[in-house]
Design a protein around this motif. Structure first.
Motif, PDB file in Angstrom:
ATOM      1  N   TYR A 147       0.828  -1.205   0.000  1.00 46.36           N
ATOM      2  CA  TYR A 147       0.000   0.000   0.000  1.00 46.36           C
ATOM      3  C   TYR A 147       0.865   1.258   0.000  1.00 46.36           C
ATOM      4  O   TYR A 147       0.561   2.227  -0.710  1.00 46.36           O
ATOM      5  CB  TYR A 147      -0.913   0.016   1.229  1.00 46.36           C
ATOM      6  CG  TYR A 147      -2.102  -0.922   1.160  1.00 46.36           C
ATOM      7  CD1 TYR A 147      -2.453  -1.568  -0.015  1.00 46.36           C
ATOM      8  CD2 TYR A 147      -2.887  -1.164   2.291  1.00 46.36           C
ATOM      9  CE1 TYR A 147      -3.540  -2.428  -0.070  1.00 46.36           C
ATOM     10  CE2 TYR A 147      -3.984  -2.014   2.243  1.00 46.36           C
ATOM     11  CZ  TYR A 147      -4.309  -2.647   1.074  1.00 46.36           C
ATOM     12  OH  TYR A 147      -5.387  -3.483   1.021  1.00 46.36           O
ATOM     13  N   SER A 148       1.919   1.246   0.806  1.00 48.91           N
ATOM     14  CA  SER A 148       2.805   2.413   0.879  1.00 48.91           C
ATOM     15  C   SER A 148       3.412   2.733  -0.483  1.00 48.91           C
ATOM     16  O   SER A 148       3.410   3.886  -0.928  1.00 48.91           O
ATOM     17  CB  SER A 148       3.924   2.167   1.898  1.00 48.91           C
ATOM     18  OG  SER A 148       3.413   1.916   3.188  1.00 48.91           O
ATOM     19  N   ILE A 149       3.927   1.712  -1.140  1.00 49.43           N
ATOM     20  CA  ILE A 149       4.570   1.908  -2.437  1.00 49.43           C
ATOM     21  C   ILE A 149       3.549   2.329  -3.494  1.00 49.43           C
ATOM     22  O   ILE A 149       3.780   3.264  -4.272  1.00 49.43           O
ATOM     23  CB  ILE A 149       5.305   0.626  -2.866  1.00 49.43           C
ATOM     24  CG1 ILE A 149       6.421   0.289  -1.859  1.00 49.43           C
ATOM     25  CG2 ILE A 149       5.890   0.779  -4.268  1.00 49.43           C
ATOM     26  CD1 ILE A 149       7.049  -1.077  -2.073  1.00 49.43           C
ATOM     27  N   LEU A 150       2.408   1.649  -3.520  1.00 50.38           N
ATOM     28  CA  LEU A 150       1.379   1.947  -4.522  1.00 50.38           C
ATOM     29  C   LEU A 150       0.776   3.334  -4.309  1.00 50.38           C
ATOM     30  O   LEU A 150       0.471   4.044  -5.274  1.00 50.38           O
ATOM     31  CB  LEU A 150       0.280   0.889  -4.477  1.00 50.38           C
ATOM     32  CG  LEU A 150       0.692  -0.516  -4.940  1.00 50.38           C
ATOM     33  CD1 LEU A 150      -0.425  -1.522  -4.677  1.00 50.38           C
ATOM     34  CD2 LEU A 150       1.068  -0.523  -6.419  1.00 50.38           C
ATOM     35  N   MET A 151       0.611   3.741  -3.053  1.00 51.13           N
ATOM     36  CA  MET A 151       0.072   5.070  -2.767  1.00 51.13           C
ATOM     37  C   MET A 151       0.992   6.170  -3.286  1.00 51.13           C
ATOM     38  O   MET A 151       0.537   7.142  -3.894  1.00 51.13           O
ATOM     39  CB  MET A 151      -0.137   5.250  -1.259  1.00 51.13           C
ATOM     40  CG  MET A 151      -1.393   4.629  -0.717  1.00 51.13           C
ATOM     41  SD  MET A 151      -1.547   4.969   1.050  1.00 51.13           S
ATOM     42  CE  MET A 151      -3.006   3.997   1.425  1.00 51.13           C
TER      43      MET A 151
END
Length: 319
Positions: A147-151
């Protein structure tokens, strides 16, 4: 000092540091100053250490990896966002609007946890039997990292769309010959844009200076693409790990719980993004729209469904 008091201190400290850092990023956006740049970077490091210390302390005292509820997983997500930003910064990838938007987002999230989340949801409690599994760390941690990377990848796409809109408006003020000259280079020039204030662009020469049309390439879009390409396999692994854990705990790999359904929607959104990029050869605006939609879907999947929906993944705050 007991653990709850220490937790409150670290929460408050993290919030204040992120708030100050966000203000400094805003100042840095308008005033180029090496001192401001150093201070903002230091603020992100200090907040990262503070949140890491909070999670580590909670891990030691509770006896399990701190990602079992909304409070812990959201702090882990904030720490992940911060860490990804630091890695990008150390890789010489500096996008001022990303700095501002990300620090503002993290400040809001820490403020939500500190000021709004009920106290009973911030206290470490013994794990229920279904959570007493090694899959807890595997599934949730991988999902939060993805989620962190995709956000952040999606945020970069949103920034690209914003400046594409602003520059399209500017081009309308130029004469037809200028438009025809720049039109071929426009889409390939926005990606590495050093985001100075658009309002300061006064004429054609300033436009050329700020966009740096000759030297700039598709860097911003490529950064977003690389991040999403890295985050998507992690999302896939996290979903698979969750399915295996569900079978171990409840005897079924997939039950179409609202959380599971939205996790699948999230996966499909970024699968469409990668499919259109790799197979269809799409670039720029069209894929950026898909990635921007992914940013919204992630928040619906992670927070919206958990707080508003029903099911085995619901935190049960509103219902």
């Amino acid at each position: 000092m007991n653990i709850f008091t220490l937790q409150i201190v670290l929460e408050t400290f993290s919030f204040l540091i992120l708030l100050i850092t966000t203000i400094v990023f805003f100042l840095q956006f308008n005033f180029k100053n090496n001192w401001l740049k150093t201070f903002s970077f230091s603020g992100m490091i200090v907040s990262n250490i503070s949140i890491f210390t909070l999670l580590l302390t909670r891990w030691i005292t509770a006896g399990y990896f701190p990602i079992s509820n909304l409070y812990e997983s959201l702090f882990f997500l904030i720490w992940g966002l911060n860490t990804v930003w630091l890695l990008l910064y150390q890789s010489k990838i500096k996008i001022q609007l990303l700095d501002i938007s990300l620090s503002l987002l993290m400040t809001f999230l820490v403020g939500f946890l500190h000021f709004i989340l009920p106290a009973e949801m911030r206290i470490a409690s013994p794990l229920v039997p279904a959570l007493k599994s090694n899959w807890l760390m595997m599934h949730v941690s991988v999902m939060m990292v993805s989620y962190s990377i995709l956000m952040i990848g999606s945020l970069i796409s949103i920034i690209y769309l914003y400046f594409l809109y602003k520059i399209d408006k500017l081009l309308l003020t130029l004469n037809g010959s200028t438009l025809s000259t720049l039109n071929g280079n426009l889409n390939s020039s926005l990606y590495n844009f050093q985001y100075n204030s658009i309002s300061n662009l006064g004429n054609y020469h300033n436009l050329l200076k700020d966009l740096n049309l000759i030297k700039l390439s598709k860097r911003l879009d490529n950064i977003s693409y690389r991040l999403i390409t890295f985050g998507f396999p992690l999302l896939t692994i996290g979903i698979i790990a969750g399915a295996v854990w569900a079978n171990e705990a409840w005897g079924s790999y997939w039950s179409w719980d609202p959380k599971e359904t939205w996790a699948l929607i999230t996966w499909l959104c970024f699968a469409v993004y990668l499919h259109t990029r790799i197979i269809k050869g799409w670039q720029g605006k069209r894929t950026a729209i898909v990635a921007s939609l992914g940013f919204i879907i992630i928040w619906i999947c992670y927070l919206g469904v958990n707080l508003l929906g029903k099911g085995i993944h619901s935190y049960g705050w509103f219902f």
